[in-house]
Design a protein around this motif. Structure first.
Motif, PDB file in Angstrom:
ATOM      1  N   GLU A   1      -4.147  21.712  -2.029  1.00 24.75           N
ATOM      2  CA  GLU A   1      -4.167  21.359  -0.610  1.00 24.75           C
ATOM      3  C   GLU A   1      -3.191  20.213  -0.332  1.00 24.75           C
ATOM      4  O   GLU A   1      -2.472  20.221   0.669  1.00 24.75           O
ATOM      5  CB  GLU A   1      -5.582  20.969  -0.180  1.00 24.75           C
ATOM      6  N   GLN A   2      -3.144  19.225  -1.212  1.00 21.16           N
ATOM      7  CA  GLN A   2      -2.220  18.110  -1.038  1.00 21.16           C
ATOM      8  C   GLN A   2      -0.772  18.586  -1.074  1.00 21.16           C
ATOM      9  O   GLN A   2       0.065  18.115  -0.297  1.00 21.16           O
ATOM     10  CB  GLN A   2      -2.441  17.051  -2.118  1.00 21.16           C
ATOM     11  N   LEU A   3      -0.472  19.528  -1.958  1.00 24.06           N
ATOM     12  CA  LEU A   3       0.891  20.057  -2.042  1.00 24.06           C
ATOM     13  C   LEU A   3       1.267  20.812  -0.774  1.00 24.06           C
ATOM     14  O   LEU A   3       2.399  20.704  -0.283  1.00 24.06           O
ATOM     15  CB  LEU A   3       1.044  20.942  -3.274  1.00 24.06           C
ATOM     16  N   ARG A   4       0.321  21.580  -0.214  1.00 20.20           N
ATOM     17  CA  ARG A   4       0.585  22.278   1.047  1.00 20.20           C
ATOM     18  C   ARG A   4       0.829  21.270   2.170  1.00 20.20           C
ATOM     19  O   ARG A   4       1.742  21.450   2.984  1.00 20.20           O
ATOM     20  CB  ARG A   4      -0.581  23.199   1.404  1.00 20.20           C
ATOM     21  N   GLN A   5       0.038  20.211   2.213  1.00 19.15           N
ATOM     22  CA  GLN A   5       0.215  19.202   3.250  1.00 19.15           C
ATOM     23  C   GLN A   5       1.560  18.494   3.117  1.00 19.15           C
ATOM     24  O   GLN A   5       2.244  18.246   4.112  1.00 19.15           O
ATOM     25  CB  GLN A   5      -0.920  18.177   3.189  1.00 19.15           C
ATOM     26  N   ARG A   6       1.962  18.203   1.895  1.00 18.20           N
ATOM     27  CA  ARG A   6       3.268  17.558   1.679  1.00 18.20           C
ATOM     28  C   ARG A   6       4.406  18.482   2.084  1.00 18.20           C
ATOM     29  O   ARG A   6       5.407  18.045   2.632  1.00 18.20           O
ATOM     30  CB  ARG A   6       3.425  17.149   0.219  1.00 18.20           C
ATOM     31  N   GLU A   7       4.253  19.777   1.786  1.00 18.81           N
ATOM     32  CA  GLU A   7       5.284  20.737   2.162  1.00 18.81           C
ATOM     33  C   GLU A   7       5.455  20.771   3.680  1.00 18.81           C
ATOM     34  O   GLU A   7       6.578  20.745   4.191  1.00 18.81           O
ATOM     35  CB  GLU A   7       4.915  22.126   1.636  1.00 18.81           C
TER      36      GLU A   7
ATOM     37  N   ALA B   1       0.853  -1.194   0.000  1.00 16.40           N
ATOM     38  CA  ALA B   1       0.000   0.000   0.000  1.00 16.40           C
ATOM     39  C   ALA B   1       0.887   1.241   0.000  1.00 16.40           C
ATOM     40  O   ALA B   1       1.855   1.325   0.745  1.00 16.40           O
ATOM     41  CB  ALA B   1      -0.897   0.000   1.224  1.00 16.40           C
ATOM     42  N   HIS B   2       0.551   2.192  -0.845  1.00 12.99           N
ATOM     43  CA  HIS B   2       1.311   3.429  -0.932  1.00 12.99           C
ATOM     44  C   HIS B   2       0.462   4.578  -0.418  1.00 12.99           C
ATOM     45  O   HIS B   2      -0.755   4.473  -0.290  1.00 12.99           O
ATOM     46  CB  HIS B   2       1.725   3.701  -2.381  1.00 12.99           C
ATOM     47  N   ALA B   3       1.126   5.671  -0.152  1.00 15.20           N
ATOM     48  CA  ALA B   3       0.411   6.862   0.278  1.00 15.20           C
ATOM     49  C   ALA B   3      -0.506   7.346  -0.843  1.00 15.20           C
ATOM     50  O   ALA B   3      -0.355   6.974  -2.003  1.00 15.20           O
ATOM     51  CB  ALA B   3       1.408   7.958   0.639  1.00 15.20           C
ATOM     52  N   GLN B   4      -1.416   8.168  -0.479  1.00 14.84           N
ATOM     53  CA  GLN B   4      -2.363   8.694  -1.456  1.00 14.84           C
ATOM     54  C   GLN B   4      -1.615   9.491  -2.521  1.00 14.84           C
ATOM     55  O   GLN B   4      -0.749  10.306  -2.219  1.00 14.84           O
ATOM     56  CB  GLN B   4      -3.368   9.593  -0.748  1.00 14.84           C
ATOM     57  N   THR B   5      -1.946   9.246  -3.769  1.00  9.38           N
ATOM     58  CA  THR B   5      -1.282   9.953  -4.858  1.00  9.38           C
ATOM     59  C   THR B   5      -1.914  11.328  -5.049  1.00  9.38           C
ATOM     60  O   THR B   5      -3.050  11.573  -4.652  1.00  9.38           O
ATOM     61  CB  THR B   5      -1.382   9.162  -6.173  1.00  9.38           C
ATOM     62  N   LEU B   6      -1.152  12.204  -5.687  1.00  8.36           N
ATOM     63  CA  LEU B   6      -1.670  13.536  -5.975  1.00  8.36           C
ATOM     64  C   LEU B   6      -2.784  13.454  -7.021  1.00  8.36           C
ATOM     65  O   LEU B   6      -2.716  12.656  -7.946  1.00  8.36           O
ATOM     66  CB  LEU B   6      -0.559  14.429  -6.516  1.00  8.36           C
ATOM     67  N   VAL B   7      -3.767  14.296  -6.844  1.00 14.01           N
ATOM     68  CA  VAL B   7      -4.868  14.369  -7.797  1.00 14.01           C
ATOM     69  C   VAL B   7      -4.356  15.013  -9.075  1.00 14.01           C
ATOM     70  O   VAL B   7      -3.646  16.021  -9.030  1.00 14.01           O
ATOM     71  CB  VAL B   7      -6.029  15.205  -7.210  1.00 14.01           C
TER      72      VAL B   7
ATOM     73  N   ALA C   1     -10.714  19.456  -8.361  1.00 18.47           N
ATOM     74  CA  ALA C   1      -9.486  18.663  -8.386  1.00 18.47           C
ATOM     75  C   ALA C   1      -8.258  19.558  -8.252  1.00 18.47           C
ATOM     76  O   ALA C   1      -7.287  19.194  -7.583  1.00 18.47           O
ATOM     77  CB  ALA C   1      -9.417  17.842  -9.666  1.00 18.47           C
ATOM     78  N   GLU C   2      -8.293  20.735  -8.870  1.00 17.55           N
ATOM     79  CA  GLU C   2      -7.174  21.669  -8.750  1.00 17.55           C
ATOM     80  C   GLU C   2      -7.031  22.161  -7.318  1.00 17.55           C
ATOM     81  O   GLU C   2      -5.919  22.286  -6.802  1.00 17.55           O
ATOM     82  CB  GLU C   2      -7.368  22.841  -9.705  1.00 17.55           C
ATOM     83  N   LYS C   3      -8.157  22.440  -6.659  1.00 17.42           N
ATOM     84  CA  LYS C   3      -8.111  22.871  -5.255  1.00 17.42           C
ATOM     85  C   LYS C   3      -7.577  21.747  -4.369  1.00 17.42           C
ATOM     86  O   LYS C   3      -6.780  21.991  -3.462  1.00 17.42           O
ATOM     87  CB  LYS C   3      -9.506  23.284  -4.782  1.00 17.42           C
ATOM     88  N   ARG C   4      -8.017  20.523  -4.625  1.00 15.55           N
ATOM     89  CA  ARG C   4      -7.552  19.383  -3.835  1.00 15.55           C
ATOM     90  C   ARG C   4      -6.054  19.170  -4.023  1.00 15.55           C
ATOM     91  O   ARG C   4      -5.331  18.910  -3.074  1.00 15.55           O
ATOM     92  CB  ARG C   4      -8.327  18.117  -4.228  1.00 15.55           C
ATOM     93  N   ARG C   5      -5.580  19.323  -5.248  1.00 15.11           N
ATOM     94  CA  ARG C   5      -4.146  19.146  -5.514  1.00 15.11           C
ATOM     95  C   ARG C   5      -3.333  20.217  -4.785  1.00 15.11           C
ATOM     96  O   ARG C   5      -2.290  19.924  -4.210  1.00 15.11           O
ATOM     97  CB  ARG C   5      -3.866  19.202  -7.008  1.00 15.11           C
TER      98      ARG C   5
END
Length: 79
Positions: free
Chosen positions: A43-49, A18-24, A37-41
């Motif tokens: 947010e995902q980038l901010r969380q990864r940062e 199992a891998h971590a959730q991939t970027l949208v 989807a752009e907003k979710r991506r």
């Protein structure tokens, strides 16, 4: 009993890890959902940062959630 152990071992080896959730990817989403989807991506980038910052600062697991929340709030305040 040995056949069951052998079959169980094969089954465990055949499963994918199992891998971590991939970027949208907004380009792979239907046009009507692209904005979400752009907003979710973003947010995902901010969380990864923030997660990367936590790793670099070697934040303890018990303090990680508070650190991540503070980091995300700081990023939101800058916007």
């Amino acid at each position: 009993m040995k056949p069951f152990i052998f079959i169980g071992a094969i089954a465990l080896l055949a499963t994918a890890p199992a891998h971590a959730q991939t970027l949208v990817d907004p380009n792979k989403v239907a046009p009507e959902y692209r904005e979400a989807a752009e907003k979710r991506r973003a947010e995902q980038l901010r969380q990864r940062e923030c997660a990367l910052k936590a790793d670099l600062e070697k934040v303890l697991p018990r303090d990680r959630t508070a650190f991540l929340n503070h980091c995300l709030e700081t990023i939101a305040a800058k916007r």
